[in-house]
Motif scaffolding. Structure first.
Motif, PDB file in Angstrom:
ATOM      1  N   GLU A   3       0.678  -1.080   0.192  1.00 29.78           N
ATOM      2  CA  GLU A   3       0.181   0.093   0.018  1.00 29.78           C
ATOM      3  C   GLU A   3       0.891   1.315   0.080  1.00 29.78           C
ATOM      4  OE1 GLU A   3      -3.974   1.539   2.486  1.00 29.78           O
ATOM      5  OE2 GLU A   3      -2.183   0.787   3.718  1.00 29.78           O
ATOM      6  N   LEU A   4       0.602   2.247  -0.810  1.00 28.88           N
ATOM      7  CA  LEU A   4       1.231   3.476  -0.805  1.00 28.88           C
ATOM      8  C   LEU A   4       0.933   4.329   0.464  1.00 28.88           C
ATOM      9  CD1 LEU A   4       0.847   4.872  -4.523  1.00 28.88           C
ATOM     10  CD2 LEU A   4       2.815   3.729  -3.203  1.00 28.88           C
ATOM     11  N   ILE A   5       1.877   5.023   1.030  1.00 24.91           N
ATOM     12  CA  ILE A   5       1.668   5.587   2.313  1.00 24.91           C
ATOM     13  C   ILE A   5       2.130   7.008   1.920  1.00 24.91           C
ATOM     14  CG2 ILE A   5       2.235   6.091   4.573  1.00 24.91           C
ATOM     15  CD1 ILE A   5       2.893   3.065   4.767  1.00 24.91           C
ATOM     16  N   ILE A   6       1.054   8.086   1.926  1.00 29.05           N
ATOM     17  CA  ILE A   6       1.412   9.456   1.553  1.00 29.05           C
ATOM     18  C   ILE A   6       1.353  10.338   2.821  1.00 29.05           C
ATOM     19  CG2 ILE A   6       0.593  11.392   0.125  1.00 29.05           C
ATOM     20  CD1 ILE A   6      -0.272   9.417  -2.030  1.00 29.05           C
ATOM     21  N   GLY A   7       2.411  11.181   3.252  1.00 25.49           N
ATOM     22  CA  GLY A   7       2.166  11.899   4.353  1.00 25.49           C
ATOM     23  C   GLY A   7       1.582  13.290   4.022  1.00 25.49           C
ATOM     24  N   VAL A   8       1.282  14.068   5.003  1.00 27.20           N
ATOM     25  CA  VAL A   8       0.850  15.736   4.986  1.00 27.20           C
ATOM     26  C   VAL A   8       1.656  16.018   6.097  1.00 27.20           C
ATOM     27  CG1 VAL A   8      -1.031  16.999   4.642  1.00 27.20           C
ATOM     28  CG2 VAL A   8      -1.326  14.956   4.022  1.00 27.20           C
ATOM     29  N   LEU A   9       2.393  17.076   5.742  1.00 28.65           N
ATOM     30  CA  LEU A   9       3.236  17.866   6.690  1.00 28.65           C
ATOM     31  C   LEU A   9       2.028  18.561   7.659  1.00 28.65           C
ATOM     32  CD1 LEU A   9       6.087  18.482   7.550  1.00 28.65           C
ATOM     33  CD2 LEU A   9       6.030  20.565   6.396  1.00 28.65           C
ATOM     34  N   GLY A  10       1.953  18.039   8.937  1.00 28.79           N
ATOM     35  CA  GLY A  10       1.000  18.537   9.727  1.00 28.79           C
ATOM     36  C   GLY A  10       1.346  19.546  10.828  1.00 28.79           C
ATOM     37  N   LEU A  11       2.169  20.595  10.401  1.00 29.91           N
ATOM     38  CA  LEU A  11       2.313  21.758  11.218  1.00 29.91           C
ATOM     39  C   LEU A  11       1.649  22.828  11.199  1.00 29.91           C
ATOM     40  CD1 LEU A  11       6.238  21.920  10.332  1.00 29.91           C
ATOM     41  CD2 LEU A  11       5.118  20.808  12.050  1.00 29.91           C
ATOM     42  N   THR A  53       4.860  31.371   8.394  1.00 30.74           N
ATOM     43  CA  THR A  53       4.603  30.506   9.637  1.00 30.74           C
ATOM     44  C   THR A  53       4.959  29.046   9.415  1.00 30.74           C
ATOM     45  OG1 THR A  53       2.647  31.997   9.970  1.00 30.74           O
ATOM     46  CG2 THR A  53       2.755  29.769  11.256  1.00 30.74           C
ATOM     47  N   MET A  54       4.835  28.892   8.396  1.00 32.77           N
ATOM     48  CA  MET A  54       5.223  27.169   8.014  1.00 32.77           C
ATOM     49  C   MET A  54       6.696  27.101   8.172  1.00 32.77           C
ATOM     50  SD  MET A  54       2.494  25.949   5.139  1.00 32.77           S
ATOM     51  CE  MET A  54       3.054  24.400   5.055  1.00 32.77           C
ATOM     52  N   ARG A  55       7.425  28.178   7.574  1.00 31.57           N
ATOM     53  CA  ARG A  55       9.000  27.882   7.708  1.00 31.57           C
ATOM     54  C   ARG A  55       9.336  27.960   8.986  1.00 31.57           C
ATOM     55  NH1 ARG A  55      13.834  28.705   5.016  1.00 31.57           N
ATOM     56  NH2 ARG A  55      15.279  28.522   6.787  1.00 31.57           N
ATOM     57  N   LYS A  56       8.734  29.001   9.966  1.00 28.50           N
ATOM     58  CA  LYS A  56       9.104  28.945  11.230  1.00 28.50           C
ATOM     59  C   LYS A  56       8.968  27.611  11.932  1.00 28.50           C
ATOM     60  CE  LYS A  56       8.399  33.883  11.826  1.00 28.50           C
ATOM     61  NZ  LYS A  56       7.243  35.102  12.033  1.00 28.50           N
ATOM     62  N   LEU A  57       7.719  27.041  11.557  1.00 28.36           N
ATOM     63  CA  LEU A  57       7.393  25.710  12.250  1.00 28.36           C
ATOM     64  C   LEU A  57       8.479  24.549  11.844  1.00 28.36           C
ATOM     65  CD1 LEU A  57       3.586  25.987  12.343  1.00 28.36           C
ATOM     66  CD2 LEU A  57       5.229  26.108  14.413  1.00 28.36           C
ATOM     67  N   ILE A  58       8.702  24.696  10.406  1.00 30.28           N
ATOM     68  CA  ILE A  58       9.668  23.615   9.920  1.00 30.28           C
ATOM     69  C   ILE A  58      11.034  23.898  10.674  1.00 30.28           C
ATOM     70  CG2 ILE A  58      11.371  23.332   7.791  1.00 30.28           C
ATOM     71  CD1 ILE A  58       8.836  23.840   6.119  1.00 30.28           C
ATOM     72  N   ASP A  59      11.546  25.033  10.986  1.00 26.46           N
ATOM     73  CA  ASP A  59      12.872  25.198  11.629  1.00 26.46           C
ATOM     74  C   ASP A  59      12.637  24.817  13.194  1.00 26.46           C
ATOM     75  OD1 ASP A  59      13.816  26.239   9.417  1.00 26.46           O
ATOM     76  OD2 ASP A  59      13.727  28.323   9.894  1.00 26.46           O
ATOM     77  N   ARG A  60      11.542  25.160  13.824  1.00 22.93           N
ATOM     78  CA  ARG A  60      11.393  24.788  15.226  1.00 22.93           C
ATOM     79  C   ARG A  60      11.469  23.368  15.167  1.00 22.93           C
ATOM     80  NH1 ARG A  60       6.016  27.436  17.913  1.00 22.93           N
ATOM     81  NH2 ARG A  60       7.017  28.956  17.422  1.00 22.93           N
ATOM     82  N   TYR A  61      10.795  22.622  14.562  1.00 24.00           N
ATOM     83  CA  TYR A  61      10.730  21.146  14.621  1.00 24.00           C
ATOM     84  C   TYR A  61      11.717  20.193  13.969  1.00 24.00           C
ATOM     85  CZ  TYR A  61       6.509  22.270  17.065  1.00 24.00           C
ATOM     86  OH  TYR A  61       5.276  22.848  17.980  1.00 24.00           O
ATOM     87  N   GLY A  62      12.825  21.080  13.378  1.00 22.82           N
ATOM     88  CA  GLY A  62      13.731  20.294  12.562  1.00 22.82           C
ATOM     89  C   GLY A  62      13.584  19.651  11.332  1.00 22.82           C
TER      90      GLY A  62
END
Length: 198
Positions: A3-11, A53-62
Motif C-alpha cells: 500500500e502506498l503511504i502518503i504523508g501530509v506535513l501537519g504543522l 509561519t510554516m517555515r518557522k515551524l519547519i525550523d522549530r521542529y527540525g
C-alpha cells in the motif's frame, strides 16, 4: 506492490482535507509531525497555509534538512498554495527562500486582495475535461526553468507545474470533490516506488 503511504506535513494548513483526498484514491494518508516519520512514507504533501509561519515551524521542529534529504531520495513532493512557495528556488518579493527544490520563481498572494478567494475553471494538461480550482490568497509562478512542465495557467499565469518528482499547484485540490489532481500525484508516488524497488 504494498500500500502506498502518503504523508501530509501537519504543522499548519488544510491537513485533514488532504488526508480525506488521499484515502479517496485508496492510499493510506498519515499526518507527519516529526521528521523521523518521513522514513515511513512514499510521498509527501506540503499543504496550504501561511508560508512564513510554516517555515518557522519547519525550523522549530527540525524539518528543514530532513525535507531536503527526502527530496534527494527522489521521493515525490506535492506543494499546494503555500507548499508551492516552500519548494520554490526563488521568490519575487523576498530573499527568504525555503527548500529551493524546484526551478521556479513564485510570487506570493499574487492575485491581489480583491480576489483573495475565488474559483476558476482550468484546462489541465492530461485531463480530458476542465477542472474547477479553488484559489485562496494564491501565489503563482512568474518564471519556470527549462526542466519544468507547465500543467495549467490562469490569466496567463502558471498555476500548476511539475519538475521531476515535484508537483505544485497554486490552488487547493483538497477543497474539491474532484480527485484527479491527487491521482496525478499518487501516480507519481507509484512510479517512484516501483523504480526504488528495482
Amino acid at each position: 506492490m504494498s500500500e502506498l503511504i502518503i504523508g501530509v506535513l501537519g504543522l499548519q494548513g488544510a491537513v485533514s482535507e488532504h488526508i480525506k483526498q488521499i484515502e479517496a484514491t485508496h492510499c493510506k494518508g498519515i499526518i507527519v509531525k516529526k521528521p523521523e516519520q518521513l522514513h515511513d512514507i512514499d510521498g509527501l504533501i506540503l499543504p496550504g497555509g501561511e508560508s512564513t509561519t510554516m517555515r518557522k515551524l519547519i525550523d522549530r521542529y527540525g524539518f528543514l534538512e530532513p525535507l531536503k534529504q527526502f527530496s534527494l531520495q527522489q521521493k515525490p513532493i506535492f506543494g499546494t498554495c503555500a507548499g508551492m512557495v516552500l519548494v520554490a528556488k526563488d521568490l519575487t518579493d523576498s530573499d527568504d527562500v525555503h527548500l529551493k527544490l524546484m526551478d521556479v520563481r513564485v510570487k506570493r498572494n499574487a492575485f491581489g486582495r480583491q480576489k483573495e478567494s475565488f474559483e476558476a475553471t482550468l484546462q489541465i494538461k492530461g485531463f480530458e475535461s476542465p477542472y474547477t480550482a479553488v484559489f485562496i490568497r494564491a501565489p503563482y509562478i512568474e518564471t519556470a526553468g527549462d526542466q519544468v512542465a507547465v500543467l495549467a495557467t490562469y490569466e496567463n499565469k502558471i498555476v500548476a507545474a511539475k519538475q521531476d518528482h515535484i508537483l505544485v499547484s497554486a490552488f487547493h485540490p483538497e477543497l474539491t470533490s474532484d480527485t484527479r489532481f491527487m491521482k496525478l500525484f499518487v501516480d507519481m508516488v507509484k512510479k517512484s516506488k516501483e523504480i526504488a524497488a528495482y
